[in-house]
Design a protein around this motif. Sequence first.
Motif, mmCIF file in Angstrom:
data_model
loop_
_atom_site.group_PDB
_atom_site.id
_atom_site.type_symbol
_atom_site.label_atom_id
_atom_site.label_comp_id
_atom_site.label_asym_id
_atom_site.label_seq_id
_atom_site.Cartn_x
_atom_site.Cartn_y
_atom_site.Cartn_z
ATOM 1 N N GLU A 19 0.831 -1.205 0.000
ATOM 2 C CA GLU A 19 0.000 0.000 0.000
ATOM 3 C C GLU A 19 0.865 1.253 0.000
ATOM 4 O O GLU A 19 0.551 2.245 -0.648
ATOM 5 C CB GLU A 19 -0.955 -0.004 1.193
ATOM 6 C CG GLU A 19 -2.066 -1.036 1.106
ATOM 7 C CD GLU A 19 -1.635 -2.432 1.597
ATOM 8 O OE1 GLU A 19 -0.473 -2.605 2.038
ATOM 9 O OE2 GLU A 19 -2.460 -3.353 1.518
ATOM 10 N N MET A 20 1.982 1.182 0.720
ATOM 11 C CA MET A 20 2.899 2.316 0.755
ATOM 12 C C MET A 20 3.510 2.560 -0.627
ATOM 13 O O MET A 20 3.600 3.700 -1.077
ATOM 14 C CB MET A 20 3.999 2.059 1.782
ATOM 15 C CG MET A 20 4.983 3.185 1.924
ATOM 16 S SD MET A 20 4.206 4.666 2.580
ATOM 17 C CE MET A 20 5.611 5.739 2.650
ATOM 18 N N LEU A 21 3.907 1.494 -1.303
ATOM 19 C CA LEU A 21 4.474 1.641 -2.644
ATOM 20 C C LEU A 21 3.445 2.212 -3.611
ATOM 21 O O LEU A 21 3.765 3.075 -4.442
ATOM 22 C CB LEU A 21 5.017 0.302 -3.137
ATOM 23 C CG LEU A 21 6.251 -0.218 -2.375
ATOM 24 C CD1 LEU A 21 6.531 -1.665 -2.737
ATOM 25 C CD2 LEU A 21 7.457 0.658 -2.618
ATOM 26 N N LEU A 22 2.210 1.760 -3.499
ATOM 27 C CA LEU A 22 1.144 2.306 -4.345
ATOM 28 C C LEU A 22 0.901 3.781 -4.035
ATOM 29 O O LEU A 22 0.681 4.587 -4.943
ATOM 30 C CB LEU A 22 -0.146 1.504 -4.172
ATOM 31 C CG LEU A 22 -0.182 0.168 -4.888
ATOM 32 C CD1 LEU A 22 -1.377 -0.667 -4.418
ATOM 33 C CD2 LEU A 22 -0.232 0.361 -6.394
ATOM 34 N N ALA A 23 0.940 4.127 -2.750
ATOM 35 C CA ALA A 23 0.759 5.527 -2.365
ATOM 36 C C ALA A 23 1.889 6.384 -2.925
ATOM 37 O O ALA A 23 1.658 7.527 -3.338
ATOM 38 C CB ALA A 23 0.683 5.654 -0.846
ATOM 39 N N CYS A 24 3.099 5.832 -2.962
ATOM 40 C CA CYS A 24 4.230 6.560 -3.567
ATOM 41 C C CYS A 24 3.943 6.836 -5.041
ATOM 42 O O CYS A 24 4.233 7.929 -5.533
ATOM 43 C CB CYS A 24 5.517 5.773 -3.417
ATOM 44 S SG CYS A 24 6.183 5.766 -1.741
ATOM 45 N N HIS A 25 3.378 5.864 -5.731
ATOM 46 C CA HIS A 25 3.024 6.084 -7.134
ATOM 47 C C HIS A 25 1.985 7.200 -7.256
ATOM 48 O O HIS A 25 2.046 7.997 -8.207
ATOM 49 C CB HIS A 25 2.494 4.808 -7.762
ATOM 50 C CG HIS A 25 3.567 3.833 -8.120
ATOM 51 N ND1 HIS A 25 3.295 2.647 -8.745
ATOM 52 C CD2 HIS A 25 4.906 3.861 -7.950
ATOM 53 C CE1 HIS A 25 4.418 1.986 -8.943
ATOM 54 N NE2 HIS A 25 5.409 2.703 -8.461
ATOM 55 N N GLY A 26 1.066 7.246 -6.319
ATOM 56 C CA GLY A 26 0.085 8.334 -6.325
ATOM 57 C C GLY A 26 0.757 9.683 -6.176
ATOM 58 O O GLY A 26 0.408 10.655 -6.865
ATOM 59 N N ARG A 27 1.752 9.748 -5.310
ATOM 60 C CA ARG A 27 2.480 11.012 -5.131
ATOM 61 C C ARG A 27 3.331 11.327 -6.360
ATOM 62 O O ARG A 27 3.460 12.489 -6.742
ATOM 63 C CB ARG A 27 3.294 10.976 -3.848
ATOM 64 C CG ARG A 27 2.340 10.971 -2.630
ATOM 65 C CD ARG A 27 3.010 11.101 -1.307
ATOM 66 N NE ARG A 27 3.747 12.314 -1.092
ATOM 67 C CZ ARG A 27 3.247 13.463 -0.644
ATOM 68 N NH1 ARG A 27 1.950 13.572 -0.422
ATOM 69 N NH2 ARG A 27 4.028 14.481 -0.416
ATOM 70 N N VAL A 28 3.908 10.307 -6.984
ATOM 71 C CA VAL A 28 4.644 10.537 -8.236
ATOM 72 C C VAL A 28 3.717 11.204 -9.241
ATOM 73 O O VAL A 28 4.085 12.195 -9.888
ATOM 74 C CB VAL A 28 5.217 9.219 -8.807
ATOM 75 C CG1 VAL A 28 5.582 9.360 -10.277
ATOM 76 C CG2 VAL A 28 6.423 8.757 -8.000
ATOM 77 N N ARG A 29 2.517 10.670 -9.379
ATOM 78 C CA ARG A 29 1.556 11.248 -10.335
ATOM 79 C C ARG A 29 1.220 12.686 -9.961
ATOM 80 O O ARG A 29 1.121 13.557 -10.839
ATOM 81 C CB ARG A 29 0.292 10.398 -10.388
ATOM 82 C CG ARG A 29 0.472 9.100 -11.129
ATOM 83 C CD ARG A 29 -0.846 8.318 -11.203
ATOM 84 N NE ARG A 29 -0.639 7.066 -11.870
ATOM 85 C CZ ARG A 29 -0.339 5.907 -11.248
ATOM 86 N NH1 ARG A 29 -0.237 5.871 -9.936
ATOM 87 N NH2 ARG A 29 -0.144 4.810 -11.937
ATOM 88 N N LYS A 30 1.035 12.951 -8.684
ATOM 89 C CA LYS A 30 0.701 14.312 -8.258
ATOM 90 C C LYS A 30 1.837 15.278 -8.544
ATOM 91 O O LYS A 30 1.615 16.388 -9.036
ATOM 92 C CB LYS A 30 0.336 14.326 -6.774
ATOM 93 C CG LYS A 30 -1.007 13.698 -6.512
ATOM 94 C CD LYS A 30 -1.363 13.714 -5.048
ATOM 95 C CE LYS A 30 -2.711 13.040 -4.859
ATOM 96 N NZ LYS A 30 -3.165 13.079 -3.479
ATOM 97 N N PHE A 31 3.065 14.872 -8.255
ATOM 98 C CA PHE A 31 4.185 15.771 -8.527
ATOM 99 C C PHE A 31 4.444 15.900 -10.024
ATOM 100 O O PHE A 31 4.884 16.956 -10.482
ATOM 101 C CB PHE A 31 5.432 15.346 -7.755
ATOM 102 C CG PHE A 31 5.374 15.783 -6.312
ATOM 103 C CD1 PHE A 31 5.575 17.106 -5.969
ATOM 104 C CD2 PHE A 31 5.094 14.873 -5.310
ATOM 105 C CE1 PHE A 31 5.502 17.520 -4.654
ATOM 106 C CE2 PHE A 31 5.019 15.283 -3.985
ATOM 107 C CZ PHE A 31 5.221 16.604 -3.654
#
Length: 180
Positions: A19-31
Amino acid sequence: MSLRLPGHEELPSLETPLEMLLACHGRVRKFCHVIQQLVTHLPQHGLTADARQAAGNVIRYFDLAAPRHHADEEDDLFPALLLAAGEQVEFAGMRAALLALQHEHEPLGLLWQQLRPRLQAIHDGHWLELNEGELASRFVADYIAHAAREEAEVYPAATQLLSTEALARIAEQMVARRRH
């Protein structure tokens, strides 16, 4: 016009590594979205305080969080998946997929090293074309595509293959990596 910056939304615990790795991908998309916003914002509005702050936020994320995320995958998740997949026929393509995804990390890092000075200049208040040579667009497109491939090819297999114990070991390594 102000830029929409990623907030400090609550991330999953490091005790839940997938879940943490997926959340990191979400932040990658946001940035990446912030980079896209800067590409259009700067020519229209110039070096506003929002633009300078946004550039600094992007730099902090891709300097600190992205390398840790890549290490989480390369040093912990990918090897655990290879071990768990073993010789299972339905996961025969796993090694090739993981190697291909791992090899994408280096070109993403090289693109970042080209884009970073441009963002730093903007953060420092110096005007320049952020997307010269389509650099920013290429970085954004490649990073988003990479994350999507990992989510499609790797993370579903991880939920099937990795034991609670393997996930706990990955979580321990992720926590240790963030202490340094």
